[in-house]
Design a protein around this motif. Structure first.
Motif, PDB file in Angstrom:
ATOM      1  N   SER A 109       0.802  -1.211   0.000  1.00 22.28           N
ATOM      2  CA  SER A 109       0.000   0.000   0.000  1.00 22.28           C
ATOM      3  C   SER A 109       0.838   1.265   0.000  1.00 22.28           C
ATOM      4  CB  SER A 109      -0.943   0.001   1.212  1.00 22.28           C
ATOM      5  OG  SER A 109      -0.200  -0.054   2.411  1.00 22.28           O
ATOM      6  N   VAL A 160     -10.080  -9.999  -4.636  1.00 21.60           N
ATOM      7  CA  VAL A 160     -10.525  -8.824  -3.878  1.00 21.60           C
ATOM      8  C   VAL A 160     -11.495  -9.268  -2.794  1.00 21.60           C
ATOM      9  CG1 VAL A 160     -10.269  -7.330  -5.887  1.00 21.60           C
ATOM     10  CG2 VAL A 160     -12.481  -8.387  -5.423  1.00 21.60           C
ATOM     11  N   GLU A 197     -13.697  -3.215  -3.938  1.00 25.82           N
ATOM     12  CA  GLU A 197     -12.320  -3.382  -4.400  1.00 25.82           C
ATOM     13  C   GLU A 197     -12.299  -3.955  -5.815  1.00 25.82           C
ATOM     14  OE1 GLU A 197     -11.822  -3.988   0.157  1.00 25.82           O
ATOM     15  OE2 GLU A 197     -13.320  -4.495  -1.348  1.00 25.82           O
ATOM     16  N   LEU A 225      -6.442  -7.487  -2.980  1.00 26.85           N
ATOM     17  CA  LEU A 225      -6.884  -6.148  -2.605  1.00 26.85           C
ATOM     18  C   LEU A 225      -7.832  -6.232  -1.417  1.00 26.85           C
ATOM     19  CD1 LEU A 225      -5.666  -5.655  -5.406  1.00 26.85           C
ATOM     20  CD2 LEU A 225      -7.611  -4.172  -5.934  1.00 26.85           C
ATOM     21  N   TYR A 226      -7.583  -5.411  -0.417  1.00 29.63           N
ATOM     22  CA  TYR A 226      -8.415  -5.395   0.778  1.00 29.63           C
ATOM     23  C   TYR A 226      -8.396  -3.996   1.375  1.00 29.63           C
ATOM     24  CZ  TYR A 226      -4.147  -5.139   3.536  1.00 29.63           C
ATOM     25  OH  TYR A 226      -2.957  -4.712   4.064  1.00 29.63           O
ATOM     26  N   ALA A 227      -9.352  -3.745   2.281  1.00 31.93           N
ATOM     27  CA  ALA A 227      -9.397  -2.464   2.994  1.00 31.93           C
ATOM     28  C   ALA A 227      -9.011  -2.701   4.444  1.00 31.93           C
ATOM     29  CB  ALA A 227     -10.796  -1.858   2.916  1.00 31.93           C
ATOM     30  N   VAL A 236      -6.346  -0.927  -0.067  1.00 35.82           N
ATOM     31  CA  VAL A 236      -7.091  -0.038  -0.948  1.00 35.82           C
ATOM     32  C   VAL A 236      -7.883   0.985  -0.137  1.00 35.82           C
ATOM     33  CG1 VAL A 236      -8.867   0.074  -2.739  1.00 35.82           C
ATOM     34  CG2 VAL A 236      -7.273  -1.841  -2.692  1.00 35.82           C
ATOM     35  N   LEU A 242     -11.057   2.816   0.144  1.00 38.76           N
ATOM     36  CA  LEU A 242     -12.422   2.748  -0.361  1.00 38.76           C
ATOM     37  C   LEU A 242     -13.132   4.068  -0.083  1.00 38.76           C
ATOM     38  CD1 LEU A 242     -13.544  -0.861   0.660  1.00 38.76           C
ATOM     39  CD2 LEU A 242     -12.590  -0.059  -1.516  1.00 38.76           C
ATOM     40  N   GLU A 282      -7.066   6.270  -7.052  1.00 43.51           N
ATOM     41  CA  GLU A 282      -6.843   4.876  -6.658  1.00 43.51           C
ATOM     42  C   GLU A 282      -6.792   3.973  -7.884  1.00 43.51           C
ATOM     43  OE1 GLU A 282      -6.410   2.520  -2.993  1.00 43.51           O
ATOM     44  OE2 GLU A 282      -5.684   4.302  -4.003  1.00 43.51           O
TER      45      GLU A 282
END
Length: 272
Positions: free
Chosen positions: A33, A54, A59, A102-104, A126, A128, A138
């Motif tokens: 990141s 994702v 994502e 991909l993750y938050a 990511v 969001l 992004e």
């Protein structure tokens, strides 16, 4: 344009799961990141488009906009509140086989996702946020990671055009020709910007407290832009404000532009 292949981990076979299980106990990838330079990039996938896993359709939509064509979504779109989802073994098997994951950071299962990532996977945290400027940035960033910069730039151009168009339509729908006064949930502020509305207060993600209720109601908003995924019911029951549900997560088609169109349609309906 190549057709995006979207897969959902609920169809992963037991054979794929058993083959991937040894990877689940191996070394995890590193978080890309900050610099985007760790792990295996698009240039390390033998010239093929990368396999992107994702956590949610949000994502996934960003990945698709950035040019990814092979996307696996972990959390089913039918799950109304994605952070409540508990990843299954088949979900983690899909993560282990990915080139990019991909993750938050706010997702409670992020730790599990990190642990399950295979040694070749590049973990990408990511941001969001459907604010057009942030979403566009992004997508461009992800395009740089995937090696799909042209696709990402093309989508950002379409986003800019769509937002300009919708903003013009919403301003034309202002009641009495004046910018509407609104209160927004913290994750729906982007929709107020899309409408050119005047935001006089925000709330959440926690439920509104009695003191907040009094303070926000006193500002006499015409509309409350609520987060459809985190709604706690009527936010300002005695303020006379119309509550509009704003959806942040794209559908299974991973079309992020549709999120902006749908929000604009709800806002126009309310203002009409």
């Amino acid at each position: 344009m190549a057709r995006t292949r979207v897969r959902h981990t609920r169809i992963v076979s037991l054979v794929a799961l058993s083959a991937a299980l040894p990877l689940l106990t191996g070394c995890g990838g590193e978080d890309a990141s900050a610099t985007g330079t760790t792990g295996t990039g698009a240039t390390g996938t033998g010239g093929r488009k990368p396999l992107v896993v994702v956590t949610t359709t949000w994502e996934g939509a960003l990945a698709k906009a950035a040019g990814a064509e092979d996307i696996t979504v972990i959390v089913p779109q039918s799950v109304h509140h994605a952070p409540d989802y508990d990843p299954k073994p088949s979900d983690l098997a899909a993560v282990a086989a990915a080139d990019f994951v991909l993750y938050a950071p706010f997702e409670p299962y992020a730790a599990k996702i990190k642990e399950a990532a295979g040694s070749k996977a590049r973990l990408v945290e990511v941001n969001l946020d459907n604010d057009p400027a942030k979403a566009g940035a992004e997508v461009v960033r992800l395009g740089g990671l995937f090696g799909t910069e042209d696709a990402a730039a093309g989508w950002k151009s379409r986003l800019d055009g769509e937002v300009t168009k919708l903003n013009g339509e919403l301003k034309a729908a202002w009641p009495g020709g004046r910018s509407p006064v609104v209160v927004t949930q913290v994750f729906t502020a982007w929709a107020a910007g899309l409408a050119g509305a005047t935001t006089v207060g925000t709330y959440g993600p926690e439920p509104v407290t009695p003191s907040q209720l009094a303070s926000l109601s006193a500002k006499k908003p015409a509309f409350v832009l609520d987060n459809a995924h985190m709604s706690t019911g009527t936010v300002l029951p005695d303020a006379g404000a119309e509550q509009v549900a704003i959806v942040n997560y794209p559908g299974e088609d991973l079309d992020l532009l549709a999120v902006y169109r749908d929000a604009a349609a709800e806002l126009k309906k309310a203002m009409g």
